[in-house]
Write an enzyme that holds these catalytic residues in place. Structure first.
Site, PDB file in Angstrom:
ATOM      1  N   LYS A 173      12.949   0.949  -3.539  1.00 24.56           N
ATOM      2  CA  LYS A 173      11.555   1.144  -3.146  1.00 24.56           C
ATOM      3  C   LYS A 173      11.070   2.471  -3.715  1.00 24.56           C
ATOM      4  CE  LYS A 173      10.632  -1.777   0.775  1.00 24.56           C
ATOM      5  NZ  LYS A 173       9.794  -1.905   1.974  1.00 24.56           N
TER       6      LYS A 173
ATOM      7  N   PRO B  47       5.057  -7.825  10.656  1.00 21.89           N
ATOM      8  CA  PRO B  47       5.907  -8.911  10.146  1.00 21.89           C
ATOM      9  C   PRO B  47       6.483  -8.640   8.760  1.00 21.89           C
ATOM     10  CG  PRO B  47       3.987  -9.816  11.236  1.00 21.89           C
ATOM     11  CD  PRO B  47       3.772  -8.340  11.173  1.00 21.89           C
TER      12      PRO B  47
ATOM     13  N   VAL C 144      18.036  -8.273   0.486  1.00 24.23           N
ATOM     14  CA  VAL C 144      18.217  -9.306   1.514  1.00 24.23           C
ATOM     15  C   VAL C 144      17.785 -10.651   0.956  1.00 24.23           C
ATOM     16  CG1 VAL C 144      17.530 -10.084   3.812  1.00 24.23           C
ATOM     17  CG2 VAL C 144      17.876  -7.646   3.369  1.00 24.23           C
TER      18      VAL C 144
ATOM     19  N   ASP D  19       5.219   1.741  11.918  1.00 24.90           N
ATOM     20  CA  ASP D  19       4.595   0.692  11.095  1.00 24.90           C
ATOM     21  C   ASP D  19       5.311  -0.638  11.277  1.00 24.90           C
ATOM     22  OD1 ASP D  19       2.693  -0.296   9.361  1.00 24.90           O
ATOM     23  OD2 ASP D  19       3.785   0.247   7.544  1.00 24.90           O
TER      24      ASP D  19
ATOM     25  N   GLY E 267       0.787  -1.207   0.000  1.00 24.80           N
ATOM     26  CA  GLY E 267       0.000   0.000   0.000  1.00 24.80           C
ATOM     27  C   GLY E 267       0.822   1.261   0.000  1.00 24.80           C
TER      28      GLY E 267
ATOM     29  N   VAL F  90       8.492  -2.364  -4.931  1.00 25.37           N
ATOM     30  CA  VAL F  90       9.891  -2.720  -4.743  1.00 25.37           C
ATOM     31  C   VAL F  90      10.424  -3.390  -6.011  1.00 25.37           C
ATOM     32  CG1 VAL F  90      11.554  -3.861  -3.222  1.00 25.37           C
ATOM     33  CG2 VAL F  90       9.320  -3.164  -2.330  1.00 25.37           C
TER      34      VAL F  90
ATOM     35  N   ASP G  50      12.162  -0.280   6.334  1.00 25.48           N
ATOM     36  CA  ASP G  50      11.188   0.791   6.089  1.00 25.48           C
ATOM     37  C   ASP G  50      11.220   1.910   7.107  1.00 25.48           C
ATOM     38  OD1 ASP G  50      10.356  -0.015   3.669  1.00 25.48           O
ATOM     39  OD2 ASP G  50       8.369  -0.667   4.278  1.00 25.48           O
TER      40      ASP G  50
END
Length: 872
Positions: free
Chosen positions: A45, A149, A103, A146, A26, A30, A163
Site C-alpha cells: 500500500k 466494509p 488476502v 476508519d 482516497g 495498492v 488498514d
C-alpha cells in the site's frame, strides 16, 4: 523516473517484484507484489501524496512500528514498511508504503455488493470477530478511525481488519497537522457524530459507532444514514436517530437490534463502553444496555445534537467536505485559523476540466462552476451556506465563468458569444461575438471587461459595444515575446490602468493605455491578491506566491510554494480562484489518468498500464497500437503496443501533442508547441524531419487525419479564426477545406476520402456537419442539440460524435449524395475525461478507447478558508 510506480519498482527491486495495481482509494494505492525472499504474494500500500505530505516520512515510519506489534487472528498483520525518498528539484515527495499479506478472498464491501443483505448468523459472526479485533487494539491504545466494509477482508472463514497502519500513523504522527488543516479520518456513512463535529479527541467508542453502522448495513442492506451528498449524510449522522432494523427486516432478533442501536447512540457515553460489550450484546450473552445508559429510547427524547450545535458544526463551516475516504470538517468564525475543506460534486454535475471552469465571488460566499446536464455544459451556483448547487437557467453551453466586482453578475462564453447574466434572475445578455476560444477574462471596477481572444487583448464595456483591441508593444520585441506569443489569463490590477497577463514565457504587466508590457516573473496565470501577494503557476500547476508592491509594480521577495493545482491539458488554465477576502478554491491532481477500452455495450476494460497524464489517444490503422500524448508539459508522444501492453516514448524533448498515423501505420505526424509539424517513425531511431511549413505567419496547425490521396487534414488557427486545411507531406501549400466567419475544427475524413465531418459554430452552437472533402458543396448538419469530436466508423456507414459526456451514433449513406439515415441515437454514456477535444477514438473493430481521470480528484473542489492568514 517521475512516475510513482516506476520509482517504487526501482527502489524495491531487491525485495519485491511488483506485478500490477489491484486497487486505489482516497488514501492509498495498492499493488500486488511477489516477496522475493519469502516466495509469497504480498500487498503493498502506497499512501496518497497529500496524506504522505501531511504525515511526514520520519514520523510515519516511527509510529507505524506499533502496528507490527498488533498480533490478533482478526487483524491483518504488517510485514514491512518504508519510504522511497523524493527529489526536491522535480517536486517529488517521499513515497510512504507498508506491506501486508495478500488476502485471496474478498472484502466485505464486495460481498455486500453481491448479496446486499447477509444471513443474520453471518452478520453477527463477522461483527463479533471485528469487535474482537477492535477490543484488542483499543486495549493497546490504538483506534482505527476508519472502520468500513472496504477495510474488512473475508478470508478462509474469518474476518480480518485492515488498514490499522494508515489509521495509527495518521492519527498519531499526522494528527496535529491534520487537525490544523481540518482533516479527520473517516467516511461519512460510518463516521461518528464526534468525528463529523471535528472534535480533537476521538475515543474507542467512535470505532464502536462505525462497527454499528457496518453491522446495520450487513443486516438491512444499507447504512443507517444515507443521502445524495456527504453533507446530507453528515446532517443525519449528527441529528437523526438511527432507524429501526426490525422495521426493515423483521427477522432481526430484538437483542441484535438493541445492540446495534446502542452502538449508534449520538453521545459516546451512551454507547457500549468497549467493543467486547458490543460483541457480547450481539451474541445475547451481555447486558441489554451499557451501565451508563439511563434513558429509554421509547419514552425519552432521542440523544441528538441541537440545531444550534449543528449550526456550529456544519452550517457555520459553510461546507461539509469529503476527500477520498476522508471527511474534512472545520468550524469557521471571525478568528478561525485556515481550514481545508472539499466540495464534492454530484455525479451528474461533474466539474468540467477544460480552460477555467469555475470562479468564486469577490466576497467568498458563492462558487460558480461549469457542470454537465444531459451531455451539455451549464453553469451552477454553489452558495457556501447551502448543501446543494443550483443550475443557472439560460447558461446552457457555458464555459469560463467570471464574477462582476459586486458579485451580482456572472460573465461567461456560450454559443460563440461573450455573455453576462444577473444572479437575481433574468435572461443572459450577449456582449460580443468571438470565433475562437476565450483565453481568460477579468471584470473591472469601472464596468469594463478585459479579455484575451485569438492571442490578442480586448476591452469592452459591460453594457456591450465594440471591443477595443490593445496593441501590445512588446510583441514586436524579440527579446521579450515572439510575434506569435500567446496572451492569456488577463487580470485587472487595482488601479484599473494596468493588468497582469501571461505570455509563453512569463507573467507580464501591461499598461492598458499604451500596450507597453514588462515581464514580472517567469510563470503563467498570475493573480494579484488583496493581501499584497502575487500568486502564479510556476510550472505544471505548481503554484507560488511572492510579495508584490503595487506602487513599484514589482515583486519584492522570493517566490515560495503555495499549493499544487490541476492544470488543464494543452493550453488549458490552472484550476484555481481566490476571493478578495482570502477564500481559495482549486482542483488538485490531473495526471493520474488511465486508458480504458470500451465495447459497444459500454463494458470497460482498463489497460494494464501505469497511470499517466494520457490524452489524445489514436489507434493505428490496424488497431494494434495507440499513439497517445502524455502530460505533464512539455508533453511527449508515446506508442502503446496493445498486444503486449507495453509503451515506449517516440519523443523525449520539446512539447509535442496530437499524433496522427500515416495510412500505412509507419509514421506519425504531430504538432509541437510554437513550432512546425513533425513526422517521426514510431519504431524510434534518428530518422525524423519536419514538414517544411511555409504556413501562415502565427498560425497553429493541428493535424487530425492522414489520408492516402488527400494527405494530412488539420485545423488551422490564427487571428482570423479556426478553419480546416489539407496538405501533403513535404508540400507547404495549404488547401482550404472550409472557410467563413464560424469556427470550424475537429475534422475527420471518411474512409473513401469523399467526405469530411467537422464541428462548426455556424448555427450559434457547436454542431457536427459533413461536406465534400474537396471543399465544394453544401455542408449537411448531422447532430441535433449540440455535438462535436466526430469520428467515422471503419466501414463508413456510421458517424460517431460526442455530445457532452455521451457518445452518439448517426447512420449515414455516403454513396452518391450524403444522407443521414434516421435520427442520431445515444450509444454510450460514461464519466470519461472529455476535458478537451480528440480525447477518444474508435478502433477498426468498433471498440472505443477512452481516457478516465483520477477518481480521487475529479468532481470535487478543494477549499481553503482564511487562506490569507497562512500567507502571513
Amino acid at each position: 523516473m517521475n512516475d510513482p510506480l516506476n520509482r517504487l519498482t526501482a527502489a524495491l527491486a531487491d525485495r519485491y517484484r511488483i506485478e500490477c495495481e489491484i486497487g486505489a482509494g482516497g488514501m492509498a494505492t495498492v499493488y500486488l507484489a511477489h516477496d522475493i525472499k519469502h516466495d509469497r504474494k504480498v500487498a503493498i500500500k502506497v499512501l496518497r501524496p497529500e496524506l504522505a505530505a501531511a504525515i511526514g516520512a520520519e514520523r510515519f515510519l516511527a509510529e507505524i512500528r506499533t502496528t507490527a506489534n498488533l498480533q490478533h487472528p482478526n487483524i491483518l498483520p504488517l510485514f514491512d514498511s518504508g519510504a522511497v525518498p523524493g527529489h526536491p528539484e522535480r517536486s517529488e515527495g517521499s513515497l510512504l508504503f507498508y506491506v501486508m499479506p495478500f488476502v485471496e478472498g474478498e472484502s466485505l464491501r464486495a460481498r455486500l455488493a453481491r448479496e446486499k443483505q447477509l444471513p443474520i448468523s453471518d452478520a453477527v459472526r463477522i461483527a463479533t470477530e471485528v469487535a474482537g479485533a477492535l477490543d484488542y487494539a483499543h486495549r493497546h491504545d490504538v483506534i482505527h478511525r476508519d472502520i468500513k466494509p472496504e477495510n474488512i477482508l473475508l478470508h478462509d472463514g474469518r474476518a480480518l481488519v485492515a488498514d490499522f497502519g494508515i489509521a495509527l500513523a495518521a492519527s498519531r504522527a499526522g494528527g496535529a497537522r491534520m487537525t490544523e488543516t481540518g482533516m479527520s479520518l473517516g467516511t461519512p456513512h460510518y463516521m461518528s457524530p464526534e468525528q463529523a463535529m471535528g472534535e480533537r479527541e476521538i475515543t474507542a467508542r467512535s470505532d464502536i459507532y462505525a462497527l454499528g453502522c457496518v453491522t446495520y448495513e450487513m443486516l438491512v442492506g444499507e447504512p443507517p444514514f444515507t443521502g445524495p451528498t456527504a453533507q446530507a449524510i453528515v446532517a443525519k449522522v449528527v441529528t437523526t436517530p438511527a432507524p429501526s432494523l426490525r422495521t426493515a427486516r423483521h427477522s432481526v432478533p430484538e437483542p441484535v437490534e438493541t445492540a446495534v442501536l446502542v452502538a449508534l447512540e449520538k453521545l459516546p457515553a451512551d454507547r457500549w463502553g468497549t467493543a467486547k460489550e458490543f460483541a457480547d450484546a450481539l451474541s445475547g450473552s451481555g447486558t441489554s444496555r451499557p451501565h451508563v445508559f439511563t434513558s429509554s429510547r421509547s419514552t425519552s427524547r432521542p440523544h441528538v445534537l441541537t440545531s444550534s450545535r449543528l449550526a456550529a458544526a456544519v452550517a457555520a463551516t459553510a461546507l461539509v467536505a469529503v476527500l477520498g475516504t476522508s471527511l474534512l470538517v472545520r468550524q469557521r468564525s471571525a478568528a478561525a485559523p485556515p481550514a481545508r475543506l472539499v466540495i464534492p460534486l454530484a455525479a451528474d454535475r461533474l466539474l468540467a476540466l477544460d480552460a477555467r471552469p469555475f470562479d468564486i465571488s469577490p466576497d467568498g460566499t458563492e462558487i460558480a462552476y461549469v457542470g454537465d446536464v444531459d451531455g451539455q455544459s451549464q453553469l451552477f451556483l454553489r452558495p457556501l451556506d447551502d448543501f446543494e448547487a443550483h443550475p443557472i437557467p439560460g447558461t446552457e453551453g457555458a464555459h469560463q465563468p467570471f464574477f462582476s466586482p459586486d458579485g451580482k453578475w456572472i460573465g461567461f462564453v456560450a454559443d460563440g458569444k461573450l455573455k453576462k447574466i444577473p444572479l437575481s434572475g433574468g435572461a443572459p445578455i450577449a456582449l460580443t461575438s468571438m470565433t475562437t476560444a476565450l483565453r481568460g477574462a477579468s471584470w473591472g471596477a469601472d464596468g469594463t471587461i478585459l479579455y484575451s481572444y485569438g492571442d490578442s487583448l480586448f476591452l469592452i464595456p459591460d453594457q456591450g459595444g465594440t471591443p477595443r483591441s490593445i496593441h501590445l508593444a512588446s510583441q514586436a520585441r524579440a527579446d521579450t515575446a515572439p510575434a506569435n506569443s500567446s496572451v492569456r489569463w488577463p487580470q485587472f490590477l487595482p488601479d484599473g490602468r494596468h493588468a497582469l497577463i501571461s505570455t509563453d514565457t512569463a507573467v507580464e504587466i501591461v499598461d492598458l493605455t499604451n500596450g507597453e508590457m514588462r515581464p514580472v516573473v517567469r510563470g503563467r496565470q498570475a493573480m494579484y491578491l488583496a493581501d499584497g501577494h502575487l500568486l502564479f503557476d510556476e510550472a505544471e500547476g505548481r503554484m507560488r506566491v511572492v510579495p508584490f508592491d503595487l506602487r513599484q509594480m514589482a515583486i519584492t521577495g522570493s517566490p515560495v510554494p503555495a499549493f499544487e493545482a490541476f492544470r488543464g491539458p494543452g493550453t488549458g488554465g490552472t484550476q484555481y480562484a481566490v476571493s478578495r477576502n482570502g477564500t481559495l478554491v482549486y482542483v488538485s491532481g490531473g495526471f493520474n489518468r488511465t486508458l480504458v477500452m470500451v465495447d459497444r455495450n459500454g463494458r470497460e476494460a482498463p489497460l494494464a498500464l501505469p497511470r499517466r497524464g494520457y490524452r489524445h489517444p489514436r489507434f493505428s490503422p490496424d488497431g494494434e497500437r495507440l499513439a497517445v500524448t502524455i502530460d505533464p508539459r512539455p508533453s511527449q508522444i508515446w506508442v502503446v503496443d496493445l498486444r503486449h501492453l507495453s509503451a515506449v516514448p517516440v519523443t523525449t524533448e520539446g512539447h509535442n501533442l496530437g499524433a496522427v498515423w500515416s495510412p500505412d501505420g509507419s509514421r506519425l505526424v504531430f504538432a509541437t508547441g510554437g513550432g512546425p509539424l513533425w513526422v517521426r517513425w514510431p519504431e524510434g531511431g534518428v530518422r525524423q524531419r519536419a514538414v517544411e511549413a511555409r504556413l501562415h505567419e502565427g498560425a497553429g496547425i493541428y493535424p487530425r487525419d492522414w489520408m492516402a490521396r488527400t494527405g494530412i487534414i488539420a485545423t488551422s488557427q490564427d487571428s482570423s479564426g479556426m478553419h480546416l486545411v489539407s496538405f501533403h507531406l513535404g508540400d507547404s501549400i495549404l488547401t482550404r477545406v472550409t472557410g467563413g466567419p464560424a469556427r470550424e475544427w475537429q475534422p475527420s475524413a471518411s474512409p473513401d476520402e469523399r467526405w469530411v465531418a467537422f464541428t462548426s459554430s455556424v448555427s450559434g452552437a457547436d454542431e457536427v456537419y459533413v461536406r465534400p472533402l474537396t471543399g465544394v458543396g453544401e455542408a449537411i448538419r448531422v447532430s441535433t442539440n449540440g455535438g462535436g469530436d466526430p469520428i467515422w466508423a471503419a466501414d463508413g456507414k456510421s458517424l460517431y460524435y460526442r455530445r457532452g459526456s455521451r457518445i452518439m451514433k448517426a447512420d449515414v449513406a455516403t454513396k452518391g449524395a450524403f444522407q443521414v439515415v434516421g435520427a442520431p441515437r445515444e450509444l454510450l454514456a460514461g464519466t470519461w475525461d472529455f476535458s478537451q477535444q480528440n480525447n477518444w477514438d474508435v478502433a477498426p473493430d468498433g471498440r472505443f478507447i477512452m481516457v478516465r481521470g483520477d477518481p480521487a480528484s475529479s468532481g470535487r473542489l478543494l477549499v481553503v478558508l482564511n487562506w490569507f492568514d497562512e500567507l502571513k
